[in-house]
Design a protein around this motif. Structure first.
Motif, short mmCIF file in Angstrom:
data_model
loop_
_atom_site.label_atom_id
_atom_site.label_comp_id
_atom_site.label_asym_id
_atom_site.label_seq_id
_atom_site.Cartn_x
_atom_site.Cartn_y
_atom_site.Cartn_z
N ASP A 94 -18.61 11.33 -51.38
CA ASP A 94 -17.20 11.24 -51.76
C ASP A 94 -16.97 11.51 -53.24
O ASP A 94 -15.96 12.09 -53.64
N LYS A 111 -16.18 17.66 -44.52
CA LYS A 111 -14.72 17.75 -44.64
C LYS A 111 -14.10 16.36 -44.75
O LYS A 111 -14.69 15.37 -44.32
N TRP A 112 -12.92 16.33 -45.36
CA TRP A 112 -12.22 15.07 -45.57
C TRP A 112 -11.73 14.51 -44.24
O TRP A 112 -11.17 15.23 -43.42
N ASN A 113 -11.97 13.23 -44.01
CA ASN A 113 -11.47 12.58 -42.80
C ASN A 113 -10.38 11.60 -43.21
O ASN A 113 -10.66 10.55 -43.79
N ASP A 114 -9.14 12.02 -42.93
CA ASP A 114 -7.98 11.25 -43.40
C ASP A 114 -7.96 9.84 -42.82
O ASP A 114 -7.63 8.87 -43.49
N GLU A 115 -8.34 9.76 -41.55
CA GLU A 115 -8.30 8.49 -40.83
C GLU A 115 -9.24 7.46 -41.47
O GLU A 115 -8.89 6.32 -41.71
N GLY A 149 -10.59 7.82 -44.46
CA GLY A 149 -10.45 7.79 -45.92
C GLY A 149 -11.73 8.14 -46.64
O GLY A 149 -11.98 7.69 -47.76
N HIS A 202 -15.27 11.31 -46.55
CA HIS A 202 -15.71 12.59 -46.02
C HIS A 202 -16.62 12.41 -44.81
O HIS A 202 -17.43 11.49 -44.77
#
Lengths: 320, 93
Positions: free
Chosen positions: A231, A250-254, A256, A258
């Motif tokens: 991160d 990749k960024w994982n929004d859920e 918060g 990577h």
């Protein structure tokens, strides 16, 4: 409760209470052994860590870079010495600890078994390897064992320039000619995965972790620290305009944080077990340096004995 | 008492911190130095551990050598993090 159980309970209570353990305090034999293993491996890593970087001192591209690199390698030597001293407070001698390294009985961080092929590797090591080391070391400043924690405070304070030194090298290369940028990308490609491996096996495979956490030798799990590394580093790579070599990153929004790809654990264990690109070379260089230094140690002892004898002779004359 | 050696006293104020020099005292031997250090320096629970070492066993650097010993560190700014120029946007470093 037997006597040993009650001692162990009192010990654990002290740890749970965030009290520090000092050399003369009672401690379980396994706590002592665990710390000797960890602190000596840590010390060996500082010492062996000088080899890949030392490789580029004479070829640093300018005086500014050379000064920074020499200062960093000097620091690693000092850090090794702080840690060897901390280790000796647990009742093992310096000779014994060194012997364990030289006979291959003790490990050091596997990252130093990779070669430094180009100048960009010096940048990548400062940025990624020191970055990972800092993440590992900062929590050890609060380790339950006093001498280790205090050594780590010094180490972390001094190391704060190491990572910046490396990042500055990467920045210059990434903003340089296409060839220089390519060299920086190549270094990132080769050092990324070994850097993530520095946090050790994943939590489910890590044999010493649970006990070390209970004893507060460790404060965060391997996987937690590895996640933090990913991160933190992704935005730093973006500033450089370089690509982290992981198609699954990749960024994982859920969550918060990577998501990132699977580490090649086959490679990890192979390097730990001695089959990395430079294992034999590193150990041979270390043993040679130690043996080549024998005459210096002998001379130091001979000189001190001579001074002692001379002093004794003068004292006798004065009394007479 | 004039023949009693001088001892330097170091106190650890709490576990986790190093022993710190607090002063010195005369004693007939090291055990007495500890007993006396306890009375002289830890009457208000200032410590959890005492070290005593005979003053004559401490080799101190000579103040006249200060320049030679310490000045060389003065111009080594590259040992400090602020020497390296990095973009403001960069975080966690």
């Amino acid at each position: 409760m037997t006597e040993i159980q009650s001692l162990e309970k009192r010990f654990q209570d002290r740890i749970d209470n965030e009290e520090r353990i000092e050399p003369r305090d009672w401690m379980p034999e396994k706590y002592r052994k665990t710390l000797i293993r960890q602190i000596s491996q840590h010390a060996h890593s500082e010492i062996v860590g000088m080899l890949p970087e030392g490789n580029w001192i004479t070829r640093a591209p300018n005086l500014r870079r050379k000064l920074g690199l020499i200062a960093k390698v000097q620091d690693e030597a000092g850090h090794g010495l702080y840690l060897y001293s901390a280790c000796e407070t647990l009742g093992i001698s310096r000779d014994e600890v060194l012997d364990q390294l030289h006979t291959g009985k003790a490990k050091y961080s596997s990252i130093f078994n990779y070669p430094t092929l180009t100048w960009a590797d010096i940048g990548a090591i400062g940025w990624l390897v020191d970055g990972a080391a800092i993440l590992n070391q900062v929590p050890i400043c609060r380790c339950s064992y006093g001498p280790y924690a205090r050594a780590m405070v010094r180490v972390c304070k001094e190391e704060s320039f190491h990572q910046r030194q490396g990042y500055e090298i990467m920045l210059a290369l990434a903003n340089g000619t296409p060839e220089q940028k390519e060299m920086a990308q190549d270094a990132l490609n080769r050092w990324w995965w070994p850097s993530l491996m520095m946090f050790g096996p994943s939590d489910s495979e890590s044999t010493h972790s649970a006990q070390s956490m209970a004893w507060k030798i460790k404060r965060f799990s391997n996987d937690e620290l590895r996640q933090r590394m990913v991160d933190m580093t992704k935005p730093q790579a973006d500033i450089l305009g370089l690509t982290i070599p992981d198609p699954d990153l990749k960024w994982n929004d859920e969550k918060g944080m990577h998501d990132f790809g699977e580490i090649d654990w086959g490679e990890f264990w192979a390097v730990v077990k001695g089959d990395g690109p430079c294992n034999k070379e590193r150990l041979a260089a270390r043993v040679k340096a130690h043996e080549d230094g024998q005459w210096v140690r002998d001379a130091a002892v001979a000189y001190s004995e001579k001074q002692e004898a001379r002093k004794a002779a003068t004292d006798t004359t004065q009394v007479a | 008492m004039q023949n009693w050696p001088l001892y330097e006293v170091f106190i650890r104020s709490k576990n986790g911190l190093s022993h710190k020099h607090v002063g010195s005292l005369h004693a007939a031997d090291a055990d007495m130095a500890i007993t006396n250090a306890r009375d002289v320096y830890t009457r208000r629970k200032e410590g959890v551990s005492i070290w005593v070492v005979e003053s004559k066993d401490i080799k101190a650097s000579n103040p006249e050598d200060s320049e030679a010993l310490f000045d060389p560190a003065e111009d080594k700014v590259y040992r400090h993090p602020t020497f390296y120029d990095l973009p403001d946007a960069l975080e966690h470093m």
